[in-house]
Design an enzyme around this catalytic site. Structure first.
Site, PDB file in Angstrom:
ATOM      1  CE  LYS A 117       7.034 -14.658   2.522  1.00  0.00           C
ATOM      2  NZ  LYS A 117       8.321 -15.397   2.564  1.00  0.00           N
ATOM      3  CG  ASP A 133      10.428   1.096  -2.841  1.00  0.00           C
ATOM      4  OD1 ASP A 133      11.034   1.906  -3.559  1.00  0.00           O
ATOM      5  OD2 ASP A 133      10.451   1.142  -1.590  1.00  0.00           O
ATOM      6  CG  ASP A 152      16.453   1.263  -3.922  1.00  0.00           C
ATOM      7  OD1 ASP A 152      15.832   1.776  -4.876  1.00  0.00           O
ATOM      8  OD2 ASP A 152      16.768   1.910  -2.901  1.00  0.00           O
TER       9      ASP A 152
HETATM   10  C1  IPM Z   1      10.966   5.119  -5.508  1.00  0.00           C
HETATM   11  C2  IPM Z   1      11.019   5.835  -4.195  1.00  0.00           C
HETATM   12  C3  IPM Z   1       9.602   6.214  -3.823  1.00  0.00           C
HETATM   13  C4  IPM Z   1       8.808   4.930  -3.656  1.00  0.00           C
HETATM   14  C5  IPM Z   1       9.492   7.104  -2.591  1.00  0.00           C
HETATM   15  C6  IPM Z   1      10.285   8.377  -2.738  1.00  0.00           C
HETATM   16  C7  IPM Z   1       8.062   7.415  -2.250  1.00  0.00           C
HETATM   17  O1  IPM Z   1      11.634   5.057  -3.229  1.00  0.00           O
HETATM   18  O2  IPM Z   1      10.554   5.735  -6.506  1.00  0.00           O
HETATM   19  O3  IPM Z   1      11.355   3.959  -5.551  1.00  0.00           O
HETATM   20  O4  IPM Z   1       8.858   4.309  -2.601  1.00  0.00           O
HETATM   21  O5  IPM Z   1       8.138   4.551  -4.618  1.00  0.00           O
HETATM   22 MG    MG Z   2      12.440   3.248  -3.996  1.00  0.00          MG
END
Ligand code: IPM
Ligand code: MG
Length: 356
Positions: free
Chosen positions: A191, A247, A251
């Site tokens: 960013k 992170d 996802d």
């Molecule tokens: C991940 C999870 C972790 C993170 C959490 C559980 C602390 O979301 O491994 O992506 O945010 O890194």
């Molecule tokens: Mg995560």
């Protein structure tokens, strides 16, 4: 070979999925003439209940002395109201920091047999999804100072986001080296239009890129990246980004493959010891019901064999067994589709083992 593996079963579905992955490792050990010795390292909510802390020193020591670490998942609603230092997640962050695991690798690959589970439009999915998110794991806002204080009659919270050049450089090298073995394209995500950390990120990655003239480097902003991942994921080969962006984007990247339950990850630093885990969470709602999909953890075990133990044939055997099981139409609930056989966690593990 003899290898010692620290086992963190964790919370929720953690114990069930790790049990299946260990059984798969044992099948591989028997077939290829290895010995794997397991040592339990309690971490997460269960460790808070038993030891009062999410990562007891004894568990950390077990991990540091092991050849590698296999983790299920930690966390659950039972511990959600705990103060920050007594949350299950804190154990994981402490472990990552103490083991120096600065590179987190999360592949986003769509299994051809699971394309029906892909939530993207068929013409987008048809172009294929096969990229890797390389996430910096022990810097940035996750590891900056956190504080909450009373200021002018109200609560004020602060989280510091900081990066040094060396923290950026080392993970950038991993990304470029990985791209060399793939389609030779690195997309660095930041960013830089707003954040100083991102401007340093961009400058440093650009410098590192000079050592890899055969690899193409692109920079994009994180908001655009979030959009491009669903608009045309086929443009990505290796993504490299800082901790928080990684992170979030990892996802998103896993979800578009249609199968978050299928995706493993590795976390590594210097040396060969790593931490391997599925990228999904502890799914407390289905814990203990033999419903969890163990494939993410089983593929994490395969990654461990490949990257920490240099056992490529053994890792291939596991991955081929997973592919064959999917081809045979065997599915857990999360990836079930019409005409397939619905099985539980244990049966999925057994089906994979029988194909090794
Ligand atoms: C991940 C999870 C972790 C993170 C959490 C559980 C602390 O979301 O491994 O992506 O945010 O890194
Ligand atoms: Mg995560």
């Amino acid at each position: 070979m003899n290898k010692t593996i620290a086992i963190i079963k964790g919370d929720g579905i953690g114990p069930e999925i790790v049990t299946e992955a260990m059984a798969v490792l044992d099948t591989v050990a028997a077939k290829f003439g290895h010995t794997f010795t397991y040592q339990d390292a309690p971490m997460g909510g269960n460790a808070i209940d038993t030891f009062g802390v999410p990562l007891p020193d004894s568990s950390l020591e077990t991990c540091m002395k092991s050849d590698s670490v296999l983790l299920g998942a930690v966390g659950g609603p039972k511990w959600d109201d705990q103060p920050a230092d007594k949350r299950p997640e804190r154990g994981l962050l402490k472990l990552r920091g103490a083991m120096g695991l600065y590179t987190n690798v999360r592949p986003a690959r769509m299994f051809s047999d699971l394309s029906a589970s892909c939530p993207l439009r068929p013409d987008i999915a048809a172009k294929g999804i096969d990229f890797v998110v390389v996430r910096e794991l022990i810097g940035g806002v996750y590891f900056g100072e956190h504080s909450t204080a009373e200021v002018d009659g109200e609560q004020k919270a602060t989280d510091i986001m900081a990066y040094s050049e060396h923290e950026i450089r080392r993970v950038a090298h991993v990304a470029f080296q990985m791209a060399r073995k793939r389609r030779k394209r690195v997309t660095s995500i930041d960013k830089a239009n707003v954040l100083d950390t991102s401007r340093l990120w961009r400058k440093t990655v650009t410098e590192v890129a000079k050592e890899y003239p055969d690899v193409e480097l692109l920079h994009i902003y994180v908001d655009n990246a979030a959009m491009q991942i669903v608009r045309d994921p086929s443009q990505f080969d290796v993504i490299v980004t800082e901790n928080l962006f990684g992170d979030i984007l990892s996802d998103e990247a896993s979800q578009i493959t249609g199968s978050i339950g299928m995706i493993p990850s590795s976390s590594m630093g210097e040396g060969t010891r790593g931490l391997y885990e599925p990228i999904h969470g502890s799914a407390p709602d289905i814990a203990g019901q033999n419903k969890a999909n163990p494939i993410g953890t089983i593929l994490a075990a395969a990654m461990m064999l490949r990257y920490s133990f240099d056992m490529a044939a053994e890792a291939d055997a596991i991955e081929a067994a997973v592919d064959a099981t999917l081809k045979a139409g065997i599915r857990c609930g999360d990836i079930w589709q019409d005409g397939c056989t619905l099985v539980g966690c244990r049966e999925m593990g057994a089906a994979i083992r029988s194909r090794i």
